[in-house]
Design a protein around this motif. Structure first.
Motif, mmCIF file in Angstrom:
data_model
loop_
_atom_site.group_PDB
_atom_site.id
_atom_site.type_symbol
_atom_site.label_atom_id
_atom_site.label_comp_id
_atom_site.label_asym_id
_atom_site.label_seq_id
_atom_site.Cartn_x
_atom_site.Cartn_y
_atom_site.Cartn_z
ATOM 1 N N ASP A 155 0.813 -1.222 0.000
ATOM 2 C CA ASP A 155 0.000 0.000 0.000
ATOM 3 C C ASP A 155 0.843 1.268 0.000
ATOM 4 N N GLY A 156 2.073 1.175 0.509
ATOM 5 C CA GLY A 156 2.886 2.378 0.671
ATOM 6 C C GLY A 156 2.367 3.279 1.773
ATOM 7 N N LEU A 157 1.682 2.694 2.750
ATOM 8 C CA LEU A 157 1.089 3.482 3.835
ATOM 9 C C LEU A 157 1.837 3.230 5.148
ATOM 10 N N VAL A 158 1.798 4.208 6.036
ATOM 11 C CA VAL A 158 2.464 4.090 7.338
ATOM 12 C C VAL A 158 1.624 3.197 8.255
ATOM 13 N N VAL A 159 2.267 2.188 8.853
ATOM 14 C CA VAL A 159 1.586 1.322 9.825
ATOM 15 C C VAL A 159 1.826 1.856 11.244
ATOM 16 N N ASP B 31 8.818 17.761 12.460
ATOM 17 C CA ASP B 31 8.902 18.406 11.144
ATOM 18 C C ASP B 31 8.978 17.407 9.992
ATOM 19 N N ILE B 32 8.834 16.115 10.279
ATOM 20 C CA ILE B 32 8.925 15.114 9.213
ATOM 21 C C ILE B 32 7.535 14.591 8.889
ATOM 22 N N ASP B 33 7.177 14.659 7.601
ATOM 23 C CA ASP B 33 5.911 14.106 7.133
ATOM 24 C C ASP B 33 6.187 12.682 6.645
ATOM 25 N N GLY B 34 5.680 11.716 7.364
ATOM 26 C CA GLY B 34 6.007 10.321 7.067
ATOM 27 C C GLY B 34 5.346 9.771 5.815
ATOM 28 N N ALA B 35 4.161 10.268 5.466
ATOM 29 C CA ALA B 35 3.387 9.662 4.368
ATOM 30 C C ALA B 35 4.140 9.652 3.026
ATOM 31 N N LEU C 150 7.107 6.546 -1.150
ATOM 32 C CA LEU C 150 8.221 6.472 -2.093
ATOM 33 C C LEU C 150 9.206 5.364 -1.727
ATOM 34 N N THR C 151 9.431 5.157 -0.426
ATOM 35 C CA THR C 151 10.357 4.091 -0.023
ATOM 36 C C THR C 151 9.767 2.716 -0.338
ATOM 37 N N ALA C 152 8.452 2.563 -0.128
ATOM 38 C CA ALA C 152 7.806 1.285 -0.451
ATOM 39 C C ALA C 152 7.897 1.020 -1.956
ATOM 40 N N GLU D 91 1.611 -1.968 -10.159
ATOM 41 C CA GLU D 91 2.816 -1.159 -10.390
ATOM 42 C C GLU D 91 2.789 0.130 -9.578
ATOM 43 N N SER D 92 1.654 0.422 -8.932
ATOM 44 C CA SER D 92 1.538 1.596 -8.084
ATOM 45 C C SER D 92 1.062 1.144 -6.701
ATOM 46 N N SER D 93 0.697 2.106 -5.866
ATOM 47 C CA SER D 93 0.180 1.754 -4.536
ATOM 48 C C SER D 93 -0.732 2.879 -4.067
ATOM 49 N N LEU D 94 -1.534 2.580 -3.067
ATOM 50 C CA LEU D 94 -2.439 3.598 -2.534
ATOM 51 C C LEU D 94 -1.649 4.796 -2.008
ATOM 52 N N GLY D 95 -0.527 4.511 -1.351
ATOM 53 C CA GLY D 95 0.295 5.598 -0.812
ATOM 54 C C GLY D 95 0.804 6.528 -1.905
#
Lengths: 115, 153
Positions: A27-31, A38-42, A47-49, B104-108
């Protein structure tokens, strides 16, 4: 979730680390996260995922195993990531002079615990 | 990618390039299509726009019943594809974005670049459209012109 927050603090205590997260790779979402204000994790999580997914596909295509540690170094900071079991990724955001060795150790420790 | 309004094209193109979305639809809260990417048939676009607008209207009503602020976005994750639906305010009124993405994408990623597209749209949007008298013959001409623009026919 409380345990996870405590576990992330073991990473954020490392010199130069400004925050740590557990991220869902698909999902690329924060668990879970423990970040400086000052850091926006989302965006970092997304991008890291995405980067981890692409690197995994690249190594698979090359007939190699999944990477166990990602180290992305930029002019203004560092992103570290360790894939865990299942669909999760342990991510740390740090300064340029972050203690990579100790951060890696703590991240691997958390990832091996199975989160 | 096709857009009725030229100023929508650049932000939408950036979003499509960054998010790798398969299908994207931008519409007004009434379901009038503003831009689309990935659809090949007018019927599909009109159906998706009507359904997307209806879902957002339903969630707005749910929020009203629950006496909570309106929900900004919702997502559905399927086995192969995900769907992201979000409302946002522009100088041209409230719009809705409907995005379908694959593995190839994600919800995030979609959320991240959607937020950036909304910020870009708000920046480049001209002011509110002047309102004029709506005539029957104008309506049909405008509808046909919109369909030609959206599908290049």
């Amino acid at each position: 979730m409380q345990d996870l927050a405590v576990a992330l603090e073991s990473i954020t205590r490392v010199h130069g680390v400004r925050g740590a997260m557990v991220v869902s790779v698909s999902d690329g979402l924060v668990v879970a996260e423990s970040l400086m204000e000052d850091i926006d994790g989302a965006p970092i999580a997304a991008l890291t995922a995405s980067l981890a997914t692409r690197l995994r596909r690249t190594t698979e295509a090359a007939g190699r195993r999944q990477p166990t540690f990602l180290h992305l170094r930029a002019d203004t900071g560092t992103v570290l990531a360790v894939p865990s079991s299942g669909d999760l990724l342990v991510v740390a955001i740090g300064e340029q002079d972050v203690n990579v060795g100790l951060a890696r150790l703590e991240m691997l420790h958390l990832a091996e615990r199975g989160i | 990618m096709r857009a009725l309004e030229p100023w929508v094209e650049a932000p939408l193109a950036t979003f499509l390039a960054e998010s790798s979305a398969r299908l994207t639809l931008l519409m007004t809260s009434a379901g009038q299509v503003v831009a689309q990417h990935g659809f090949t048939r007018a019927f599909d676009v009109m159906s998706a726009a009507a359904l997307g607008a209806a879902i957002m209207a339903s969630t707005d009503e749910l929020a009203r019943l629950m006496e909570v602020p309106a929900f900004h976005a919702l997502s559905h994750q399927g086995a192969h594809y995900g769907l992201f639906l979000s409302g946002f305010d522009t100088p041209r009124g409230r719009w809705i974005g409907l995005v379908v993405f694959g593995p190839e994408s994600s919800l995030g990623l979609v959320q991240l670049f959607f937020q950036r597209m909304v910020a870009d749209l708000v920046t480049v949007a001209p002011g509110p459209e002047p309102t004029g008298q709506v005539l029957g013959e104008d309506f049909e001409d405008e509808l046909n012109a919109s369909l030609r623009t959206l599908f290049g026919q």
